[in-house]
Design a protein around this motif. Sequence first.
Motif, PDB file in Angstrom:
ATOM      1  N   MET A  66     -76.718  66.091  75.637  1.00  0.00           N
ATOM      2  CA  MET A  66     -77.303  64.754  75.498  1.00  0.00           C
ATOM      3  C   MET A  66     -76.236  63.807  74.948  1.00  0.00           C
ATOM      4  O   MET A  66     -75.577  64.104  73.949  1.00  0.00           O
ATOM      5  N   THR A  67     -76.040  62.684  75.609  1.00  0.00           N
ATOM      6  CA  THR A  67     -75.039  61.727  75.155  1.00  0.00           C
ATOM      7  C   THR A  67     -75.519  61.007  73.905  1.00  0.00           C
ATOM      8  O   THR A  67     -76.706  60.942  73.606  1.00  0.00           O
ATOM      9  N   LYS A  68     -74.577  60.466  73.141  1.00  0.00           N
ATOM     10  CA  LYS A  68     -74.893  59.701  71.955  1.00  0.00           C
ATOM     11  C   LYS A  68     -74.121  58.385  71.984  1.00  0.00           C
ATOM     12  O   LYS A  68     -73.126  58.252  72.702  1.00  0.00           O
ATOM     13  N   ILE A  69     -74.598  57.428  71.239  1.00  0.00           N
ATOM     14  CA  ILE A  69     -73.944  56.125  71.198  1.00  0.00           C
ATOM     15  C   ILE A  69     -72.671  56.236  70.374  1.00  0.00           C
ATOM     16  O   ILE A  69     -72.687  56.720  69.231  1.00  0.00           O
ATOM     17  N   ASP A  70     -71.580  55.789  70.946  1.00  0.00           N
ATOM     18  CA  ASP A  70     -70.267  55.871  70.316  1.00  0.00           C
ATOM     19  C   ASP A  70     -70.124  54.783  69.253  1.00  0.00           C
ATOM     20  O   ASP A  70     -70.575  53.654  69.431  1.00  0.00           O
ATOM     21  N   GLN A  71     -69.466  55.140  68.159  1.00  0.00           N
ATOM     22  CA  GLN A  71     -69.206  54.170  67.090  1.00  0.00           C
ATOM     23  C   GLN A  71     -68.483  52.936  67.611  1.00  0.00           C
ATOM     24  O   GLN A  71     -68.691  51.816  67.115  1.00  0.00           O
ATOM     25  N   VAL A  72     -67.629  53.111  68.622  1.00  0.00           N
ATOM     26  CA  VAL A  72     -66.857  51.967  69.120  1.00  0.00           C
ATOM     27  C   VAL A  72     -67.767  50.900  69.727  1.00  0.00           C
ATOM     28  O   VAL A  72     -67.415  49.716  69.757  1.00  0.00           O
ATOM     29  N   VAL A  73     -68.946  51.310  70.228  1.00  0.00           N
ATOM     30  CA  VAL A  73     -69.903  50.336  70.755  1.00  0.00           C
ATOM     31  C   VAL A  73     -70.389  49.432  69.628  1.00  0.00           C
ATOM     32  O   VAL A  73     -70.433  48.202  69.777  1.00  0.00           O
ATOM     33  N   PHE A  74     -70.729  50.037  68.495  1.00  0.00           N
ATOM     34  CA  PHE A  74     -71.146  49.249  67.329  1.00  0.00           C
ATOM     35  C   PHE A  74     -70.005  48.380  66.816  1.00  0.00           C
ATOM     36  O   PHE A  74     -70.198  47.218  66.465  1.00  0.00           O
ATOM     37  N   ASP A  75     -68.815  48.956  66.757  1.00  0.00           N
ATOM     38  CA  ASP A  75     -67.664  48.204  66.245  1.00  0.00           C
ATOM     39  C   ASP A  75     -67.410  46.969  67.098  1.00  0.00           C
ATOM     40  O   ASP A  75     -67.116  45.886  66.571  1.00  0.00           O
ATOM     41  N   PHE A  76     -67.545  47.128  68.406  1.00  0.00           N
ATOM     42  CA  PHE A  76     -67.323  45.992  69.308  1.00  0.00           C
ATOM     43  C   PHE A  76     -68.351  44.893  69.048  1.00  0.00           C
ATOM     44  O   PHE A  76     -68.005  43.707  68.960  1.00  0.00           O
ATOM     45  N   LEU A  77     -69.618  45.272  68.918  1.00  0.00           N
ATOM     46  CA  LEU A  77     -70.665  44.276  68.698  1.00  0.00           C
ATOM     47  C   LEU A  77     -70.501  43.578  67.348  1.00  0.00           C
ATOM     48  O   LEU A  77     -70.784  42.378  67.224  1.00  0.00           O
ATOM     49  N   LYS A  78     -70.054  44.313  66.348  1.00  0.00           N
ATOM     50  CA  LYS A  78     -69.788  43.700  65.040  1.00  0.00           C
ATOM     51  C   LYS A  78     -68.666  42.673  65.149  1.00  0.00           C
ATOM     52  O   LYS A  78     -68.743  41.576  64.577  1.00  0.00           O
ATOM     53  N   LYS A  79     -67.624  43.021  65.858  1.00  0.00           N
ATOM     54  CA  LYS A  79     -66.500  42.089  66.031  1.00  0.00           C
ATOM     55  C   LYS A  79     -66.920  40.878  66.852  1.00  0.00           C
ATOM     56  O   LYS A  79     -66.518  39.749  66.570  1.00  0.00           O
ATOM     57  N   LEU A  80     -67.749  41.128  67.861  1.00  0.00           N
ATOM     58  CA  LEU A  80     -68.230  40.030  68.695  1.00  0.00           C
ATOM     59  C   LEU A  80     -69.035  39.030  67.870  1.00  0.00           C
ATOM     60  O   LEU A  80     -68.943  37.816  68.072  1.00  0.00           O
ATOM     61  N   LYS A  81     -69.820  39.531  66.936  1.00  0.00           N
ATOM     62  CA  LYS A  81     -70.627  38.646  66.074  1.00  0.00           C
ATOM     63  C   LYS A  81     -69.746  37.671  65.317  1.00  0.00           C
ATOM     64  O   LYS A  81     -70.122  36.500  65.113  1.00  0.00           O
TER      65      LYS A  81
END
Length: 230
Positions: free
Chosen positions: A1-16
Amino acid sequence: MTKIDQVVFDFLKKLKNNNTREWMEENRAQYLTNEKKLKRIYEDIRVGLSEDDEIDKVKIFRINRDVRFSNNKTPYNIHRSVNFGRAGAHRRGSYYLRIEPGGHSRISGGFFSPEPADLKRIRKEFEMDSSEIRAILNDEEFRRSYGGSFDPIRAVKTAPRGFDKKDINIDLIRLQSFFVTKTFNDSEVLSKDFVNNVVTNFKLLRPFFDYMSEVLTTDLNGESILDSTH
């Protein structure tokens, strides 16, 4: 089962903190990589839902914001979201997932701003008999996940036209949307169990969806309003 990668969160935080077209262009390669990872998550959820439901449409919402009628002119959403639509005119309701750092991730399900005919039909059903929908909302597992009540964000102040403000079911009748929400903290979203948790909680919506599907595909006498081709 795949999981959400930390880099996805990091990108969204930076985008904010860098919500500009220039920053997005500089980081588009990472954005596209993240989207591929998220699509695998969405597919795993679709497969899980399809074990006992029929999903015919997976709508991934655009990251670009429509700023035409908004005071907020930032060009991008700081979350990623997807909707899983059920197949067939006789299956109503859809499953919504939003991924957003900071404890803002959530799942929702139900009927947001139904068209006038559907809204009136739902209200008339609640006026006539609310026992079944209240039993669904008060189910122990449902309450544990979704709080046991509809989100009251959209409701008239007293009573809709044609309804008695003193009706014992006015708490339900005055609503303009009928959906529930469950939030997740960041550690839950990033855990290996997140997809399973989403699917499990989505499945708790089925009695609600089945009830509303019956309401919206029949008249007040219980006769089907669907033609034989559905």
